[in-house]
Design a protein around this motif. Structure first.
Motif, short mmCIF file in Angstrom:
data_model
loop_
_atom_site.label_atom_id
_atom_site.label_comp_id
_atom_site.label_asym_id
_atom_site.label_seq_id
_atom_site.Cartn_x
_atom_site.Cartn_y
_atom_site.Cartn_z
N TYR A 106 0.83 -1.20 0.00
CA TYR A 106 0.00 0.00 0.00
C TYR A 106 0.87 1.25 0.00
CZ TYR A 106 1.08 -0.08 4.98
OH TYR A 106 1.76 -0.10 6.19
N VAL A 107 0.34 2.30 -0.60
CA VAL A 107 0.99 3.61 -0.59
C VAL A 107 0.05 4.56 0.12
CG1 VAL A 107 1.97 5.48 -1.97
CG2 VAL A 107 2.09 3.12 -2.82
N LEU A 108 0.54 5.13 1.21
CA LEU A 108 -0.24 6.12 1.94
C LEU A 108 0.14 7.52 1.47
CD1 LEU A 108 0.03 4.84 5.63
CD2 LEU A 108 -1.70 4.29 3.91
N SER A 109 -0.80 8.41 1.54
CA SER A 109 -0.56 9.81 1.22
C SER A 109 -1.05 10.64 2.41
CB SER A 109 -1.33 10.19 -0.04
OG SER A 109 -1.14 11.55 -0.34
N SER A 110 -0.21 11.56 2.87
CA SER A 110 -0.58 12.43 3.97
C SER A 110 -1.58 13.46 3.47
CB SER A 110 0.66 13.14 4.52
OG SER A 110 0.27 14.16 5.42
N THR A 111 -2.59 13.74 4.29
CA THR A 111 -3.55 14.77 3.92
C THR A 111 -3.10 16.15 4.39
OG1 THR A 111 -4.86 14.42 5.91
CG2 THR A 111 -5.48 13.13 3.97
N THR A 112 -2.01 16.21 5.17
CA THR A 112 -1.54 17.49 5.69
C THR A 112 -0.15 17.87 5.18
OG1 THR A 112 -0.66 16.41 7.67
CG2 THR A 112 -2.90 17.28 7.80
N LEU A 113 0.65 16.90 4.78
CA LEU A 113 2.00 17.16 4.28
C LEU A 113 2.13 16.57 2.88
CD1 LEU A 113 4.13 16.12 7.40
CD2 LEU A 113 3.44 18.44 6.74
N ARG A 133 3.76 14.12 1.56
CA ARG A 133 4.55 12.92 1.83
C ARG A 133 3.77 11.68 1.46
NH1 ARG A 133 6.30 12.28 7.71
NH2 ARG A 133 7.18 10.43 6.77
N THR A 134 4.53 10.62 1.13
CA THR A 134 3.95 9.30 0.93
C THR A 134 4.70 8.31 1.80
OG1 THR A 134 5.41 8.84 -0.94
CG2 THR A 134 3.23 9.75 -1.47
N TYR A 135 4.08 7.17 2.02
CA TYR A 135 4.66 6.10 2.82
C TYR A 135 4.27 4.79 2.16
CZ TYR A 135 5.56 2.91 6.69
OH TYR A 135 6.03 1.88 7.47
N VAL A 136 5.19 3.84 2.08
CA VAL A 136 4.93 2.54 1.45
C VAL A 136 5.09 1.44 2.49
CG1 VAL A 136 5.60 0.93 -0.37
CG2 VAL A 136 5.82 3.40 -0.75
N GLY A 137 4.16 0.49 2.51
CA GLY A 137 4.25 -0.63 3.44
C GLY A 137 3.57 -1.86 2.88
N VAL A 138 3.65 -2.97 3.63
CA VAL A 138 2.97 -4.21 3.26
C VAL A 138 2.08 -4.63 4.42
CG1 VAL A 138 4.80 -5.03 1.74
CG2 VAL A 138 4.80 -5.74 4.11
N ALA A 139 0.98 -5.28 4.08
CA ALA A 139 0.06 -5.74 5.12
C ALA A 139 -0.91 -6.76 4.53
CB ALA A 139 -0.72 -4.58 5.71
N VAL A 140 -1.46 -7.57 5.39
CA VAL A 140 -2.53 -8.49 5.02
C VAL A 140 -3.85 -7.71 5.00
CG1 VAL A 140 -3.84 -10.51 5.78
CG2 VAL A 140 -1.35 -10.50 5.93
N ASP A 141 -3.98 -6.73 5.88
CA ASP A 141 -5.18 -5.92 5.98
C ASP A 141 -4.79 -4.44 5.94
OD1 ASP A 141 -7.54 -4.63 6.66
OD2 ASP A 141 -8.02 -5.98 8.32
N PRO A 142 -4.64 -3.86 4.75
CA PRO A 142 -4.20 -2.47 4.64
C PRO A 142 -5.11 -1.47 5.34
CG PRO A 142 -3.98 -3.57 2.54
CD PRO A 142 -4.73 -4.50 3.44
N GLU A 143 -6.40 -1.72 5.39
CA GLU A 143 -7.30 -0.77 6.06
C GLU A 143 -7.05 -0.75 7.57
OE1 GLU A 143 -11.23 -1.73 4.75
OE2 GLU A 143 -10.93 -0.72 2.83
N ARG A 144 -6.80 -1.90 8.15
CA ARG A 144 -6.46 -1.95 9.57
C ARG A 144 -5.11 -1.27 9.81
NH1 ARG A 144 -3.85 -4.62 13.61
NH2 ARG A 144 -5.04 -4.94 15.51
N ARG A 145 -4.17 -1.53 8.92
CA ARG A 145 -2.84 -0.93 9.04
C ARG A 145 -2.94 0.60 8.94
NH1 ARG A 145 1.27 -0.45 11.53
NH2 ARG A 145 3.30 -0.42 10.52
N LEU A 146 -3.82 1.10 8.08
CA LEU A 146 -4.05 2.54 7.98
C LEU A 146 -4.51 3.11 9.32
CD1 LEU A 146 -4.37 5.20 6.38
CD2 LEU A 146 -6.68 4.41 5.78
N ARG A 147 -5.40 2.40 9.98
CA ARG A 147 -5.89 2.86 11.30
C ARG A 147 -4.74 2.90 12.30
NH1 ARG A 147 -10.53 -0.45 13.30
NH2 ARG A 147 -10.72 1.28 14.76
#
Length: 108
Positions: A14-21, A23-37
């Motif tokens: 998954y690639v996250l995007s900051s809503t305030t900066l 910036r992006t962040y890349v990670g791996v997960a089985v459950d990306p929505e939980r990882r986002l939380r």
């Protein structure tokens, strides 16, 4: 202990995007929505590097991948890219899909 087909879980990059900066962040997960939380501080175990930039949103999700090793190899490729390039990684060449959201059947 041998793994059975029932033990199989799909892995996502998954690639996250900051809503305030910017910036992006890349990670791996089985459950990306939980990882986002977790990254957003709603659950424990978020990455320290994502404390700044909260809240985050999932900008792109690649997968599913058959195992964690394959997902981590793709994560390394995507991490070598910067900014918006991370959202355009060529996953089709590896047989992965680009997902706008995580299918309900793939959530754990």
């Amino acid at each position: 202990m041998d793994k059975t087909e029932d033990d199989h879980v799909d892995w996502f990059v998954y690639v996250l995007s900051s809503t305030t900066l910017s910036r992006t962040y890349v990670g791996v997960a089985v459950d990306p929505e939980r990882r986002l939380r977790q990254h957003n501080g709603e659950l424990v175990a978020g990455a320290r590097s994502t404390r700044a930039g909260r809240p985050w949103e999932i900008a792109k999700c690649y997968g599913p991948f058959l195992d964690q090793g394959e997902a981590q190899a793709i994560e390394a490729e995507v991490k070598r890219l910067r900014g918006a390039e991370r959202l355009q990684w060529g996953s089709k060449a590896r047989g992965a899909e680009v997902l706008d959201s995580i299918p309900d059947g793939k959530r754990k």
